[in-house]
Scaffold this active site. Structure first.
Site, PDB file in Angstrom:
ATOM      1  N   LYS A 105       3.804   6.463  19.070  1.00 40.77           N
ATOM      2  CA  LYS A 105       3.121   6.539  17.773  1.00 40.77           C
ATOM      3  C   LYS A 105       1.650   6.166  17.914  1.00 40.77           C
ATOM      4  O   LYS A 105       0.771   6.771  17.294  1.00 40.77           O
ATOM      5  CB  LYS A 105       3.821   5.610  16.774  1.00 40.77           C
ATOM      6  CG  LYS A 105       3.134   5.479  15.413  1.00 40.77           C
ATOM      7  CD  LYS A 105       3.260   6.732  14.574  1.00 40.77           C
ATOM      8  CE  LYS A 105       2.526   6.585  13.242  1.00 40.77           C
ATOM      9  NZ  LYS A 105       3.047   5.488  12.403  1.00 40.77           N
ATOM     10  N   SER A 165      -5.811  10.851   8.022  1.00 44.60           N
ATOM     11  CA  SER A 165      -5.334   9.644   8.689  1.00 44.60           C
ATOM     12  C   SER A 165      -5.617   8.420   7.822  1.00 44.60           C
ATOM     13  O   SER A 165      -6.503   8.429   6.965  1.00 44.60           O
ATOM     14  CB  SER A 165      -6.017   9.475  10.053  1.00 44.60           C
ATOM     15  OG  SER A 165      -7.380   9.120   9.896  1.00 44.60           O
ATOM     16  N   GLY A 205       0.839  -1.182   0.000  1.00 48.52           N
ATOM     17  CA  GLY A 205       0.000   0.000   0.000  1.00 48.52           C
ATOM     18  C   GLY A 205       0.874   1.232   0.000  1.00 48.52           C
ATOM     19  O   GLY A 205       2.018   1.208  -0.463  1.00 48.52           O
ATOM     20  N   GLU A 214      -8.121  -0.005  10.942  1.00 48.10           N
ATOM     21  CA  GLU A 214      -7.355  -0.612  12.025  1.00 48.10           C
ATOM     22  C   GLU A 214      -7.784  -0.093  13.393  1.00 48.10           C
ATOM     23  O   GLU A 214      -7.044  -0.223  14.364  1.00 48.10           O
ATOM     24  CB  GLU A 214      -5.864  -0.320  11.825  1.00 48.10           C
ATOM     25  CG  GLU A 214      -5.268  -0.917  10.570  1.00 48.10           C
ATOM     26  CD  GLU A 214      -3.809  -0.553  10.394  1.00 48.10           C
ATOM     27  OE1 GLU A 214      -2.972  -1.465  10.406  1.00 48.10           O
ATOM     28  OE2 GLU A 214      -3.511   0.649  10.257  1.00 48.10           O
TER      29      GLU A 214
END
Length: 303
Positions: free
Chosen positions: A181, A250, A9, A263
């Protein structure tokens, strides 16, 4: 170096393309539409500094996980829900001495991947703003640093990545960096997905910064309860994202816009789950997780 990208991706294509530009032999493993475009026209890498196509022999593409055969380095870039199944699909074809570098969101993917394959796995923290602008076309908006955990090959891989224009650090506290993160993702991803706004416009919304502050505080409380050593500047790092990537949506927002499952269970959902286990309340993360799941269920017809 022979490199395979499993899950080609936006993230995988960016790092694969940078390595190919530096002379490494790269194979991208992804979806048929993307693979066909790369095989026909090469991979287009569009950045602020250059815009070029990279094709054979530097870059090849395949839909077959067996294409990892012979690779010394595998960039493992699948979505977090697919970690075990994708690992199982490449496991039989991996070279015995291959290093599998997990370039994924979330904090537990490397551990889960180690349960699926026998080869060495190293976790990596990814700081990059990139998107697939179309089949065979990756657009880079900014940054690109990697932080990877120590392994038998991490130092050599870090040198190769740095020589390819990818700033890379080997750190003994990758767990803390992964959680840092994760906190950034929890602060931005769901809100960007729900509003379908890029970061710069998102933070200008009424009450958004206060909401993000609550998300961050909950995440830090869960991380501390887990014994994670976080960087000192996590709160400042969250605020800097909107300044350094104002035009970025995002990955969760991009998935939701395409009607795909995101996710979110491995972002805000993971914080909620760990919080429940540790007795730490996470009401803001729970609400954001629930709202994104509702949007996904509506789009899929599940509700």
């Amino acid at each position: 170096m022979k490199v395979a990208v499993m899950g080609a991706g936006a993230v995988g294509c960016y790092y694969g393309a940078m390595l190919a530009r530096a002379g490494h032999e790269v194979v991208l493993i992804g979806r048929a539409q993307h693979v066909q475009a790369v095989e026909r026209d090469g991979l287009r890498l569009q950045t602020r500094q250059f815009d070029e196509r990279i094709g054979p022999p530097r870059i090849r593409a395949s839909v077959d996980p067996a294409a990892v055969a012979g690779a010394q380095l595998v960039l493992f870039c699948v979505k977090s829900p697919d970690t075990e199944s994708a690992g199982a699909s490449i496991g039989p074809h991996l070279a015995a001495d291959a290093l599998v570098l997990a370039l994924q969101n979330g904090v537990d993917n490397a551990e889960r991947l180690r349960g699926a394959i026998a080869q060495e796995v190293a976790a990596a923290v990814v700081y990059v703003a990139t998107e697939m602008a179309g089949p065979g076309h990756v657009r880079h908006h900014g940054r690109g640093e990697l932080v990877i955990e120590p392994s038998s090959q991490s130092e050599a891989v870090a040198r190769a990545l740095a020589a390819a224009g990818v700033p890379t650090e080997v750190s003994a506290n990758v767990r803390g960096a992964l959680w840092a993160k994760l906190i950034i993702n929890c602060a931005y991803n769901a809100l960007s997905a729900i509003s379908q706004l890029p970061y710069g416009r998102l933070v200008a919304g009424a009450g958004v910064r206060d909401c993000m502050r609550d998300v961050v505080a909950e995440c830090i409380a869960v991380a501390q309860a887990e014994g994670v050593i976080l960087p000192q500047d996590v709160g400042q790092a969250v605020h800097r994202i909107a300044e350094s990537m104002p035009g970025q949506y995002s990955s969760t927002a991009q998935d939701v816009a395409r009607g795909k499952r995101s996710e979110i269970d491995h972002l805000n959902g993971l914080v909620v789950k760990r919080g429940e286990a540790l007795g730490v309340a996470t009401p803001t993360n729970r609400l954001l997780h629930t709202l994104v799941k509702l949007i996904e269920d509506k789009a899929s017809g599940a509700i």
